[in-house]
Design a protein around this motif. Structure first.
Motif, PDB file in Angstrom:
ATOM      1  N   GLY A 149       0.835  -1.181   0.000  1.00 23.18           N
ATOM      2  CA  GLY A 149       0.000   0.000   0.000  1.00 23.18           C
ATOM      3  C   GLY A 149       0.879   1.242   0.000  1.00 23.18           C
ATOM      4  O   GLY A 149       2.119   1.152  -0.049  1.00 23.18           O
ATOM      5  N   PRO A 150       0.277   2.429   0.055  1.00 17.30           N
ATOM      6  CA  PRO A 150       1.073   3.667   0.043  1.00 17.30           C
ATOM      7  C   PRO A 150       2.142   3.674   1.141  1.00 17.30           C
ATOM      8  O   PRO A 150       1.859   3.391   2.302  1.00 17.30           O
ATOM      9  N   CYS A 179      -1.153  -4.175 -10.262  1.00 16.27           N
ATOM     10  CA  CYS A 179      -1.326  -2.838  -9.696  1.00 16.27           C
ATOM     11  C   CYS A 179      -2.722  -2.293  -9.969  1.00 16.27           C
ATOM     12  O   CYS A 179      -3.263  -2.461 -11.060  1.00 16.27           O
ATOM     13  N   SER A 180      -3.261  -1.589  -8.980  1.00 14.58           N
ATOM     14  CA  SER A 180      -4.497  -0.840  -9.203  1.00 14.58           C
ATOM     15  C   SER A 180      -4.180   0.439  -9.971  1.00 14.58           C
ATOM     16  O   SER A 180      -3.024   0.886 -10.035  1.00 14.58           O
ATOM     17  N   GLN A 181      -5.214   1.053 -10.539  1.00 15.14           N
ATOM     18  CA  GLN A 181      -5.014   2.274 -11.310  1.00 15.14           C
ATOM     19  C   GLN A 181      -4.597   3.453 -10.442  1.00 15.14           C
ATOM     20  O   GLN A 181      -4.124   4.465 -10.966  1.00 15.14           O
ATOM     21  N   GLY A 182      -4.755   3.324  -9.130  1.00 16.64           N
ATOM     22  CA  GLY A 182      -4.394   4.421  -8.242  1.00 16.64           C
ATOM     23  C   GLY A 182      -2.920   4.531  -7.932  1.00 16.64           C
ATOM     24  O   GLY A 182      -2.495   5.472  -7.254  1.00 16.64           O
ATOM     25  N   VAL A 183      -2.103   3.595  -8.414  1.00 12.22           N
ATOM     26  CA  VAL A 183      -0.661   3.639  -8.144  1.00 12.22           C
ATOM     27  C   VAL A 183       0.005   4.635  -9.092  1.00 12.22           C
ATOM     28  O   VAL A 183      -0.087   4.496 -10.314  1.00 12.22           O
ATOM     29  N   ALA A 184       0.673   5.640  -8.513  1.00 13.61           N
ATOM     30  CA  ALA A 184       1.423   6.603  -9.330  1.00 13.61           C
ATOM     31  C   ALA A 184       2.763   6.020  -9.747  1.00 13.61           C
ATOM     32  O   ALA A 184       3.126   6.053 -10.921  1.00 13.61           O
ATOM     33  N   HIS A 185       3.504   5.485  -8.780  1.00 18.24           N
ATOM     34  CA  HIS A 185       4.764   4.837  -9.129  1.00 18.24           C
ATOM     35  C   HIS A 185       5.295   3.990  -7.979  1.00 18.24           C
ATOM     36  O   HIS A 185       4.995   4.224  -6.805  1.00 18.24           O
ATOM     37  N   GLN A 186       6.058   2.996  -8.345  1.00 10.96           N
ATOM     38  CA  GLN A 186       6.894   2.196  -7.457  1.00 10.96           C
ATOM     39  C   GLN A 186       7.999   1.614  -8.328  1.00 10.96           C
ATOM     40  O   GLN A 186       7.744   1.173  -9.452  1.00 10.96           O
ATOM     41  N   TRP A 187       9.210   1.628  -7.814  1.00 11.37           N
ATOM     42  CA  TRP A 187      10.378   1.257  -8.615  1.00 11.37           C
ATOM     43  C   TRP A 187      11.152   0.137  -7.939  1.00 11.37           C
ATOM     44  O   TRP A 187      11.234   0.067  -6.704  1.00 11.37           O
ATOM     45  N   LEU A 188      11.728  -0.717  -8.753  1.00  8.74           N
ATOM     46  CA  LEU A 188      12.688  -1.690  -8.261  1.00  8.74           C
ATOM     47  C   LEU A 188      14.068  -1.262  -8.733  1.00  8.74           C
ATOM     48  O   LEU A 188      14.280  -1.044  -9.931  1.00  8.74           O
ATOM     49  N   ALA A 224       0.818   6.764  -4.200  1.00  7.69           N
ATOM     50  CA  ALA A 224      -0.528   6.768  -4.774  1.00  7.69           C
ATOM     51  C   ALA A 224      -0.795   8.066  -5.518  1.00  7.69           C
ATOM     52  O   ALA A 224      -0.241   9.121  -5.186  1.00  7.69           O
ATOM     53  N   LYS A 225      -1.650   7.978  -6.525  1.00 10.88           N
ATOM     54  CA  LYS A 225      -2.141   9.181  -7.167  1.00 10.88           C
ATOM     55  C   LYS A 225      -3.018   9.943  -6.182  1.00 10.88           C
ATOM     56  O   LYS A 225      -3.660   9.350  -5.313  1.00 10.88           O
ATOM     57  N   ARG A 226      -3.042  11.249  -6.303  1.00 12.26           N
ATOM     58  CA  ARG A 226      -3.776  12.089  -5.358  1.00 12.26           C
ATOM     59  C   ARG A 226      -5.251  11.656  -5.277  1.00 12.26           C
ATOM     60  O   ARG A 226      -5.951  11.592  -6.284  1.00 12.26           O
ATOM     61  N   GLY A 227      -5.681  11.367  -4.050  1.00 17.36           N
ATOM     62  CA  GLY A 227      -7.077  11.035  -3.817  1.00 17.36           C
ATOM     63  C   GLY A 227      -7.498   9.657  -4.276  1.00 17.36           C
ATOM     64  O   GLY A 227      -8.700   9.363  -4.302  1.00 17.36           O
ATOM     65  N   LYS A 228      -6.547   8.791  -4.625  1.00 16.52           N
ATOM     66  CA  LYS A 228      -6.880   7.467  -5.149  1.00 16.52           C
ATOM     67  C   LYS A 228      -6.455   6.365  -4.179  1.00 16.52           C
ATOM     68  O   LYS A 228      -5.455   6.494  -3.471  1.00 16.52           O
TER      69      LYS A 228
END
Length: 242
Positions: A149-150, A179-188, A224-228
């Motif tokens: 999660g965030p 991933c859900s559409q609310g994910v802005a980014h996560q990096w490996l 997370a994307k804002r508000g998502k």
């Protein structure tokens, strides 16, 4: 959510490209056999509509069954230091998980009830890992489910297990990332030639990542994307060499 959202065989989630890999007819086949290749990440191997149905099934059925996996930075990593630049950091992380150590655990029972455990134990799941590494892998592989999660992350670690006679010489991890559409980014981020110089997004709707372990890597905090609402599920198989 219908149980049929999760197929019996991993093969049934694959895109046309993924099926070519499974059949041994794609340039990715045997890629992890290359000594210079430790890690692969591909976002075109899974059918996205099927992956989304699986993700929704996980959200509907497994969220309440997850247990917190939290390893914060130990305070003594600073307070116990006696020499400049002598810091040592153990693996840190935060996410929620299901460990498949016992079929009596609530999370494992829930994963079996919706057909997830069956899919992750399917022959085509191992066969897909074998296609990427170019050699036979042992039966009885390990399973784990993670939900980021965030703010959830995994700090730098190498996944080396020198005390385990079966894993000390290396092994393969295969991850399906949803991933859900609310994910802005996560990096490996992973190492090459002794430096954390390589980075790849794991925030696509359906990504397959494969690791020839051990090597140094880490996963950045999920944003997370804002508000998502945002989450990334990881379906993980750990395969020993036959």
């Amino acid at each position: 959510m219908s149980r049929t959202a999760i197929p019996t065989e991993f093969e049934d989630l694959l895109s046309a490209t993924g099926r070519r890999v499974l059949a041994g007819a794609h340039p990715l086949c045997g890629a992890l056999a290359n000594p210079r290749t430790r890690f692969l990440a591909k976002a075109d191997l899974i059918d996205r509509s099927k992956a989304e149905r699986v993700r929704r099934a996980l959200e509907a059925s497994l969220v309440d069954e997850l247990e917190l996996m939290e390893r914060p930075i130990p305070p003594e990593s600073i307070s116990a230091m006696r020499h400049d630049y002598g810091e040592l950091l153990p693996k840190t992380s935060r996410a929620r998980t299901i460990y498949f150590e016992s079929r009596r655990e609530r999370g494992v029972k829930a994963a079996e009830r919706i057909g997830l455990a069956r899919m992750m134990r399917s022959a085509s799941f191992r066969a897909f890992a074998e296609a990427l590494v170019g050699r036979r892998l042992a039966a009885g592989w390990g399973l784990q489910v993670l939900r980021y999660g965030p703010g959830d992350y995994a700090g730098p670690h190498n996944d080396h297990h020198p005390e385990n006679k079966d894993a000390r010489s290396g092994y393969i991890d295969l991850h399906l990332s949803l991933c859900s559409q609310g994910v802005a980014h996560q990096w490996l981020v992973y190492s090459r030639a002794g430096h954390f110089s390589e980075i790849v997004s794991v925030a696509q709707p359906a990504t397959v990542t494969a690791y020839r372990l051990p090597f140094w890597h880490y996963t950045t905090p999920l944003v997370a994307k804002r508000g998502k609402d945002a989450a990334r599920w990881v379906l993980l198989g750990t395969f020993l060499y036959r």
